[in-house]
Design an enzyme around this catalytic site. Structure first.
Site, PDB file in Angstrom:
ATOM      1  N   GLN A  19      36.002  36.056  43.966  1.00  0.00           N
ATOM      2  CA  GLN A  19      35.525  35.714  45.322  1.00  0.00           C
ATOM      3  C   GLN A  19      34.625  36.817  45.882  1.00  0.00           C
ATOM      4  OE1 GLN A  19      38.249  33.612  48.095  1.00  0.00           O
ATOM      5  NE2 GLN A  19      39.771  34.947  47.190  1.00  0.00           N
ATOM      6  N   VAL A  20      35.135  38.046  45.884  1.00  0.00           N
ATOM      7  CA  VAL A  20      34.369  39.166  46.436  1.00  0.00           C
ATOM      8  C   VAL A  20      33.228  39.541  45.496  1.00  0.00           C
ATOM      9  CG1 VAL A  20      34.510  41.592  47.158  1.00  0.00           C
ATOM     10  CG2 VAL A  20      36.334  40.001  47.782  1.00  0.00           C
ATOM     11  N   ASP A  43      37.353  43.350  29.362  1.00  0.00           N
ATOM     12  CA  ASP A  43      38.722  43.209  29.839  1.00  0.00           C
ATOM     13  C   ASP A  43      39.213  44.578  30.313  1.00  0.00           C
ATOM     14  OD1 ASP A  43      41.412  42.911  30.232  1.00  0.00           O
ATOM     15  OD2 ASP A  43      41.823  41.952  28.299  1.00  0.00           O
ATOM     16  N   TYR A  68      44.102  41.894  39.414  1.00  0.00           N
ATOM     17  CA  TYR A  68      45.115  40.883  39.119  1.00  0.00           C
ATOM     18  C   TYR A  68      45.587  40.408  40.495  1.00  0.00           C
ATOM     19  CZ  TYR A  68      49.273  38.658  37.212  1.00  0.00           C
ATOM     20  OH  TYR A  68      50.229  37.732  36.857  1.00  0.00           O
ATOM     21  N   THR A 108      44.843  46.078  49.348  1.00  0.00           N
ATOM     22  CA  THR A 108      45.438  44.942  50.057  1.00  0.00           C
ATOM     23  C   THR A 108      46.367  45.323  51.207  1.00  0.00           C
ATOM     24  OG1 THR A 108      46.905  43.039  49.735  1.00  0.00           O
ATOM     25  CG2 THR A 108      47.266  44.912  48.306  1.00  0.00           C
ATOM     26  N   TYR A 132      52.800  42.790  43.153  1.00  0.00           N
ATOM     27  CA  TYR A 132      51.345  42.856  43.355  1.00  0.00           C
ATOM     28  C   TYR A 132      51.016  44.027  44.286  1.00  0.00           C
ATOM     29  CZ  TYR A 132      46.863  41.698  45.578  1.00  0.00           C
ATOM     30  OH  TYR A 132      45.595  41.755  46.102  1.00  0.00           O
TER      31      TYR A 132
HETATM   32  N1  LIG Z   1      42.480  37.356  47.543  1.00  0.00           N
HETATM   33  C1  LIG Z   1      43.092  37.943  48.575  1.00  0.00           C
HETATM   34  O1  LIG Z   1      43.676  37.290  49.438  1.00  0.00           O
HETATM   35  C2  LIG Z   1      43.065  39.440  48.710  1.00  0.00           C
HETATM   36  C3  LIG Z   1      43.763  40.030  49.775  1.00  0.00           C
HETATM   37  C4  LIG Z   1      43.712  41.425  49.912  1.00  0.00           C
HETATM   38  C5  LIG Z   1      43.018  42.187  48.989  1.00  0.00           C
HETATM   39  N2  LIG Z   1      42.377  41.583  47.957  1.00  0.00           N
HETATM   40  C6  LIG Z   1      41.685  42.432  47.001  1.00  0.00           C
HETATM   41  O2  LIG Z   1      40.300  42.157  47.077  1.00  0.00           O
HETATM   42  C7  LIG Z   1      39.699  42.347  45.781  1.00  0.00           C
HETATM   43  C8  LIG Z   1      38.912  41.120  45.394  1.00  0.00           C
HETATM   44  O3  LIG Z   1      39.815  40.012  45.362  1.00  0.00           O
HETATM   45  P1  LIG Z   1      39.322  38.515  45.140  1.00  0.00           P
HETATM   46  O4  LIG Z   1      40.004  37.681  46.128  1.00  0.00           O
HETATM   47  O5  LIG Z   1      37.841  38.483  45.002  1.00  0.00           O
HETATM   48  O6  LIG Z   1      40.006  38.244  43.710  1.00  0.00           O
HETATM   49  P2  LIG Z   1      39.665  37.125  42.628  1.00  0.00           P
HETATM   50  O7  LIG Z   1      38.851  36.045  43.231  1.00  0.00           O
HETATM   51  O8  LIG Z   1      40.973  36.809  41.960  1.00  0.00           O
HETATM   52  O9  LIG Z   1      38.733  37.916  41.616  1.00  0.00           O
HETATM   53  C9  LIG Z   1      39.215  38.903  40.773  1.00  0.00           C
HETATM   54  C10 LIG Z   1      38.317  38.926  39.572  1.00  0.00           C
HETATM   55  O10 LIG Z   1      38.836  39.905  38.651  1.00  0.00           O
HETATM   56  C11 LIG Z   1      38.760  39.334  37.361  1.00  0.00           C
HETATM   57  N3  LIG Z   1      39.734  39.930  36.448  1.00  0.00           N
HETATM   58  C12 LIG Z   1      41.060  39.698  36.389  1.00  0.00           C
HETATM   59  N4  LIG Z   1      41.585  40.366  35.354  1.00  0.00           N
HETATM   60  C13 LIG Z   1      40.580  41.023  34.751  1.00  0.00           C
HETATM   61  C14 LIG Z   1      40.492  41.850  33.619  1.00  0.00           C
HETATM   62  N5  LIG Z   1      41.574  42.147  32.876  1.00  0.00           N
HETATM   63  N6  LIG Z   1      39.290  42.348  33.268  1.00  0.00           N
HETATM   64  C15 LIG Z   1      38.179  42.038  33.980  1.00  0.00           C
HETATM   65  N7  LIG Z   1      38.189  41.258  35.066  1.00  0.00           N
HETATM   66  C16 LIG Z   1      39.382  40.744  35.446  1.00  0.00           C
HETATM   67  C17 LIG Z   1      39.089  37.877  37.564  1.00  0.00           C
HETATM   68  O11 LIG Z   1      38.676  37.129  36.447  1.00  0.00           O
HETATM   69  P3  LIG Z   1      39.460  35.745  36.108  1.00  0.00           P
HETATM   70  O12 LIG Z   1      39.312  34.892  37.332  1.00  0.00           O
HETATM   71  O13 LIG Z   1      38.743  35.244  34.908  1.00  0.00           O
HETATM   72  O14 LIG Z   1      40.886  36.137  35.867  1.00  0.00           O
HETATM   73  C18 LIG Z   1      38.296  37.584  38.824  1.00  0.00           C
HETATM   74  O15 LIG Z   1      36.968  37.216  38.536  1.00  0.00           O
HETATM   75  C19 LIG Z   1      40.848  42.676  44.844  1.00  0.00           C
HETATM   76  O16 LIG Z   1      40.959  44.071  44.709  1.00  0.00           O
HETATM   77  C20 LIG Z   1      42.069  42.154  45.568  1.00  0.00           C
HETATM   78  O17 LIG Z   1      43.252  42.837  45.185  1.00  0.00           O
HETATM   79  C21 LIG Z   1      42.374  40.230  47.802  1.00  0.00           C
END
Ligand SMILES: NC(=O)c1ccc[n+]([C@@H]2O[C@H](COP(=O)([O-])OP(=O)(O)OC[C@H]3O[C@@H](n4cnc5c(N)ncnc54)[C@H](OP(=O)(O)O)[C@@H]3O)[C@@H](O)[C@H]2O)c1
Length: 302
Positions: A19-20, A43, A68, A108, A132
Site C-alpha cells: 500500500q505505502v 526476499d 510482515y 506501527t 506483530y
Molecule cells: N497496514 C497498516 O494498517 C499499518 C499500520 C501501521 C503501520 N504500518 C506499517 O506501514 C508500513 C507499510 O505497510 P503497508 O500497509 O503498505 O503494508 P503492505 O501493503 O502489507 O505491504 C508490505 C509489502 O511488503 C512486502 N513484503 C512482505 N514480506 C516481504 C519479504 N520477505 N521481502 C520483500 N518484501 C516483502 C509485501 O509483499 P507481499 O504482499 O507479496 O507479501 C508487500 O508488498 C509497514 O512498515 C507496516 O508495518 C501498516
C-alpha cells in the site's frame, strides 16, 4: 560542501508493491533514479538478499515500506515476522550506514498497549500486546541501535486505493451483505498511504536540501498519522456516509460491537491514537484530517 541535486539521488524503495510502497513509487517518480523492488525480486527475510540488494543499488535514500503486516497470522509465524520486521530493518540500517544513505522506515501504533487515555507520544513506553507489534518494536530498536541517517515514522490504520485494507474490505462486504457488525471500542487514526507518501516525500526532499540541519538534529522516531481519531465503527460509518454512489445506494446496516464479540488471534490496543506534535514541530508537516484523506481515496476509487 558540494550541492547535491534531487536528480543525482538514487532512491531504493523496498516493499514497492504494498500500500505505502505503491504511493511512494508515485510520489518519488521523477525525484531521481528510483529502484523499486518487492518480494518477487528480493526476499528481505533472507539477510544475504537484503545486504546484496543495497550493495548492488548503492542508494542515497532507502525507503523501507516492506513488512510482515498480517497481524493475526504473526501470532503463529513469529519467527518470519521477526525476520522481516526486525532483522531486515537492522540490515538495511547497517548497509545504509556503510554508504551514508538516508533510511526511512515505517512502524506501527501497535507498539503500544492502548492503556493511555490521551494521545501517545514518542516518549511513551511501548508495550506491544501482539507478536506483530513486538516484531515492529524490535525493528525500531534495531535501527536505532545502528544509528545514522535514519527516520522512523510510526503510523496507524493504513489504507488506500490498493491492497488489503479496512476500506476495501468494507466496500466488498457491503456488496455482499445487508448488515455489518464493526468493533466500536478500539480508537485510532485512519491514515492513507497517499498522505504518508506525501509527507515522506516532503521530509526526504527537505533533508536532502539540508533544510532541517545536521544529522543528529532530524534523525529519529516520529509519529505520522492523519489528524483526528475514531473507532473502526466510526470509520465504517464515515465510509458508508460517503460511498452511496460507489455502492449504487447499497449501504449496509451497521451495528457497533465490542472487541470481545469479535475475537481474533492477536489482541489490539484500545486506544492507539498517536500525537503528531513532534513531526509538526521538527518538519512543519501536518497530515490531512482522516475524513479529508478518506474523501481523496474514495474519489480515486471513482
Ligand atoms: N497496514 C497498516 O494498517 C499499518 C499500520 C501501521 C503501520 N504500518 C506499517 O506501514 C508500513 C507499510 O505497510 P503497508 O500497509 O503498505 O503494508 P503492505 O501493503 O502489507 O505491504 C508490505 C509489502 O511488503 C512486502 N513484503 C512482505 N514480506 C516481504 C519479504 N520477505 N521481502 C520483500 N518484501 C516483502 C509485501 O509483499 P507481499 O504482499 O507479496 O507479501 C508487500 O508488498 C509497514 O512498515 C507496516 O508495518 C501498516
Amino acid at each position: 560542501m558540494t550541492e547535491i541535486s534531487r536528480e543525482q539521488q538514487r532512491i531504493l524503495i523496498v516493499g514497492a508493491a504494498g500500500q505505502v510502497g505503491l504511493e511512494l513509487q508515485r510520489s518519488f517518480a521523477g525525484f531521481g533514479d528510483v529502484v523499486a523492488v518487492d518480494l518477487e525480486s528480493v526476499d528481505i527475510s533472507k539477510a544475504d538478499q537484503t545486504r546484496d540488494l543495497v550493495r548492488r543499488v548503492q542508494p542515497d535514500v532507502i525507503l523501507n515500506a516492506a513488512a510482515y503486516t498480517a497481524v493475526d497470522r504473526a501470532e503463529s509465524e513469529q519467527e518470519l515476522a521477526m525476520a522481516i520486521n526486525a532483522e531486515a530493518p537492522r540490515i538495511l540500517a547497517e548497509e545504509a550506514l556503510r554508504v551514508n544513505a538516508l533510511l526511512v522506515h515505517y512502524s506501527t501504533d501497535y507498539v503500544f498497549d492502548g492503556s493511555k487515555l490521551g494521545e501517545w507520544t514518542e516518549q511513551d513506553t511501548p508495550a506491544p500486546l501482539n507478536a506483530y507489534g513486538a516484531s515492529k518494536l524490535a525493528g525500531e530498536e534495531a535501527i536505532r541501535q545502528v544509528g545514522g541517517r535514519v527516520l522512523i515514522f510510526r503510523t496507524s490504520w493504513v489504507y488506500g486505493p490498493h491492497g488489503s485494507n479496512f476500506l476495501l474490505t468494507m466496500l466488498r462486504l457491503a456488496r455482499q451483505r445487508d448488515s455489518l457488525s464493526v468493533v466500536g471500542d478500539q480508537i485510532g487514526s485512519p491514515t492513507t498511504s497517499i498522505e504518508l507518501a506525501r509527507a515522506t516525500h516532503a521530509i526526504v526532499s527537505g533533508v536532502i536540501a539540508g533544510q532541517f540541519g545536521a544529522t543528529e538534529e532530524w534523525a529519529g522516531l516520529y509519529h505520522m498519522t492523519c489528524s483526528g481519531s475514531t473507532s473502526w465503527y466510526g470509520f465504517a460509518q464515515a465510509i458508508f456516509a460517503r460511498a452511496e454512489k460507489l455502492l449504487d445506494g447499497k449501504i449496509p446496516q451497521l451495528t457497533q460491537i465490542a472487541s470481545q464479540e469479535y475475537p481474533l488471534p492477536a489482541v489490539r490496543p484500545r486506544n492507539s491514537v498517536l500525537s503528531n506534535a513532534k513531526l509538526e514541530q521538527r518538519f512543519g508537516i501536518r497530515l490531512a484530517s482522516w475524513e479529508a484523506a478518506l474523501d481523496v481515496v474514495l474519489q480515486a476509487l471513482g
